[in-house]
Design a protein around this motif. Structure first.
Motif, PDB file in Angstrom:
ATOM      1  N   LYS A   2     -34.165  69.400-100.609  1.00  0.00           N
ATOM      2  CA  LYS A   2     -35.617  69.567-100.652  1.00  0.00           C
ATOM      3  C   LYS A   2     -36.228  68.178-100.857  1.00  0.00           C
ATOM      4  CE  LYS A   2     -37.009  73.343-100.702  1.00  0.00           C
ATOM      5  NZ  LYS A   2     -37.319  74.230 -99.564  1.00  0.00           N
ATOM      6  N   LYS A  38     -42.519  78.451-105.986  1.00  0.00           N
ATOM      7  CA  LYS A  38     -41.245  78.382-105.255  1.00  0.00           C
ATOM      8  C   LYS A  38     -41.364  77.618-103.945  1.00  0.00           C
ATOM      9  CE  LYS A  38     -39.581  82.749-107.088  1.00  0.00           C
ATOM     10  NZ  LYS A  38     -39.117  84.099-106.779  1.00  0.00           N
ATOM     11  N   ASP A  39     -42.590  77.253-103.566  1.00  0.00           N
ATOM     12  CA  ASP A  39     -42.878  76.617-102.275  1.00  0.00           C
ATOM     13  C   ASP A  39     -42.210  77.393-101.145  1.00  0.00           C
ATOM     14  OD1 ASP A  39     -44.066  74.721-100.518  1.00  0.00           O
ATOM     15  OD2 ASP A  39     -42.135  73.719-100.340  1.00  0.00           O
ATOM     16  N   CYS A  40     -42.493  78.685-101.122  1.00  0.00           N
ATOM     17  CA  CYS A  40     -41.857  79.521-100.106  1.00  0.00           C
ATOM     18  C   CYS A  40     -42.716  80.752 -99.830  1.00  0.00           C
ATOM     19  CB  CYS A  40     -40.472  79.951-100.589  1.00  0.00           C
ATOM     20  SG  CYS A  40     -39.485  80.740 -99.316  1.00  0.00           S
ATOM     21  N   ALA A  95     -46.622  79.141-104.526  1.00  0.00           N
ATOM     22  CA  ALA A  95     -46.692  77.692-104.740  1.00  0.00           C
ATOM     23  C   ALA A  95     -45.585  77.247-105.695  1.00  0.00           C
ATOM     24  CB  ALA A  95     -48.061  77.305-105.284  1.00  0.00           C
ATOM     25  N   PRO A 140     -42.606  71.117 -93.413  1.00  0.00           N
ATOM     26  CA  PRO A 140     -43.478  72.213 -93.808  1.00  0.00           C
ATOM     27  C   PRO A 140     -44.226  72.786 -92.601  1.00  0.00           C
ATOM     28  CG  PRO A 140     -43.605  70.488 -95.429  1.00  0.00           C
ATOM     29  CD  PRO A 140     -42.794  69.941 -94.266  1.00  0.00           C
ATOM     30  N   TYR A 186     -47.015  83.556 -99.867  1.00  0.00           N
ATOM     31  CA  TYR A 186     -46.565  82.222-100.243  1.00  0.00           C
ATOM     32  C   TYR A 186     -46.659  82.059-101.755  1.00  0.00           C
ATOM     33  CZ  TYR A 186     -46.534  77.199-100.941  1.00  0.00           C
ATOM     34  OH  TYR A 186     -46.239  75.942-101.396  1.00  0.00           O
ATOM     35  N   ALA A 233     -39.864  66.224-101.074  1.00  0.00           N
ATOM     36  CA  ALA A 233     -41.308  66.361-101.209  1.00  0.00           C
ATOM     37  C   ALA A 233     -42.023  65.543-100.140  1.00  0.00           C
ATOM     38  CB  ALA A 233     -41.764  65.902-102.590  1.00  0.00           C
ATOM     39  N   HIS A 257     -42.429  76.602 -95.758  1.00  0.00           N
ATOM     40  CA  HIS A 257     -42.750  75.817 -96.952  1.00  0.00           C
ATOM     41  C   HIS A 257     -44.026  75.021 -96.695  1.00  0.00           C
ATOM     42  CE1 HIS A 257     -38.716  76.902 -98.092  1.00  0.00           C
ATOM     43  NE2 HIS A 257     -38.253  76.352 -96.982  1.00  0.00           N
ATOM     44  N   VAL A 258     -44.635  74.544 -97.765  1.00  0.00           N
ATOM     45  CA  VAL A 258     -45.862  73.766 -97.673  1.00  0.00           C
ATOM     46  C   VAL A 258     -45.673  72.363 -98.259  1.00  0.00           C
ATOM     47  CG1 VAL A 258     -48.279  73.644 -98.442  1.00  0.00           C
ATOM     48  CG2 VAL A 258     -47.308  75.830 -97.700  1.00  0.00           C
ATOM     49  N   LYS A 259     -44.918  72.260 -99.361  1.00  0.00           N
ATOM     50  CA  LYS A 259     -44.812  70.990-100.088  1.00  0.00           C
ATOM     51  C   LYS A 259     -43.520  70.217 -99.847  1.00  0.00           C
ATOM     52  CE  LYS A 259     -45.669  73.206-103.974  1.00  0.00           C
ATOM     53  NZ  LYS A 259     -45.927  73.548-105.382  1.00  0.00           N
ATOM     54  N   TYR A 260     -42.500  70.881 -99.335  1.00  0.00           N
ATOM     55  CA  TYR A 260     -41.195  70.245 -99.167  1.00  0.00           C
ATOM     56  C   TYR A 260     -40.683  70.394 -97.741  1.00  0.00           C
ATOM     57  CZ  TYR A 260     -40.514  69.909-104.247  1.00  0.00           C
ATOM     58  OH  TYR A 260     -40.629  69.586-105.576  1.00  0.00           O
TER      59      TYR A 260
END
Length: 155
Positions: free
Chosen positions: A145, A99-101, A97, A125, A95, A147, A66-69
């Motif tokens: 999750k 689904k943040d996955c 954005a 992340p 990736y 943020a 993940h990147v955001k969560y």
């Protein structure tokens, strides 16, 4: 990554105090029969997915990131392993954005965290993980999750 007993969850409150109090309140209501679904604790900033699922074999192309969560993972009933390893190589699934996955190939597994009632795993992340690994048994899985902004980070 943090792996610890749920009784020690409050010890990490300094990471995100406001979020921690909301998450701890939710955890205090969690039961083996908590209905699956999404539970919003603070809109899209903090939410919980409760899934009634089954563990499965390790799929090497499914190292999730993940990147955001950040994820806080635990099980209310059943057991599973979460394999963790470095994010190397190209995406096997690009990736998203929305689904943040994203997914990469599982390389060397550095850690195998065993999840069973009473323990939790916090993944930030960029920390690759392959959850839900096991023998096909039923698992009531909880994924919180959080943020990055709750931790004072902006991505």
């Amino acid at each position: 990554m943090i792996y610890d007993r749920l009784e020690n969850f409050a010890d990490y409150a300094a990471l995100a105090p406001e979020a921690w109090s909301k998450i701890a309140a939710f955890f205090s209501t969690l039961k083996e029969n908590t209905p699956p679904g999404r539970y919003e604790l603070d809109g899209d900033k903090i939410y919980v997915n409760v899934n009634d699922t089954h563990s499965h074999e390790a799929f090497p192309e499914k190292l999730e990131y993940h990147v955001k969560y950040a994820d806080i993972q635990l099980v209310a009933s059943g057991a599973e392993a979460v394999l963790c390893g470095p994010l190397d190589g190209e995406d096997t699934t690009p990736y998203s954005a929305e689904k943040d996955c994203g997914f990469k190939m599982l390389g060397k597994t550095d850690v195998s965290a065993q999840l069973y009632p009473g323990v939790f795993l916090l993944l930030f992340p960029g920390e690759g993980h392959l959850p839900d690994v096991g023998d096909g048994s039923r698992v009531l899985k909880v994924v919180v999750k959080v943020a990055l902004e709750c931790f004072g980070c902006v991505k």
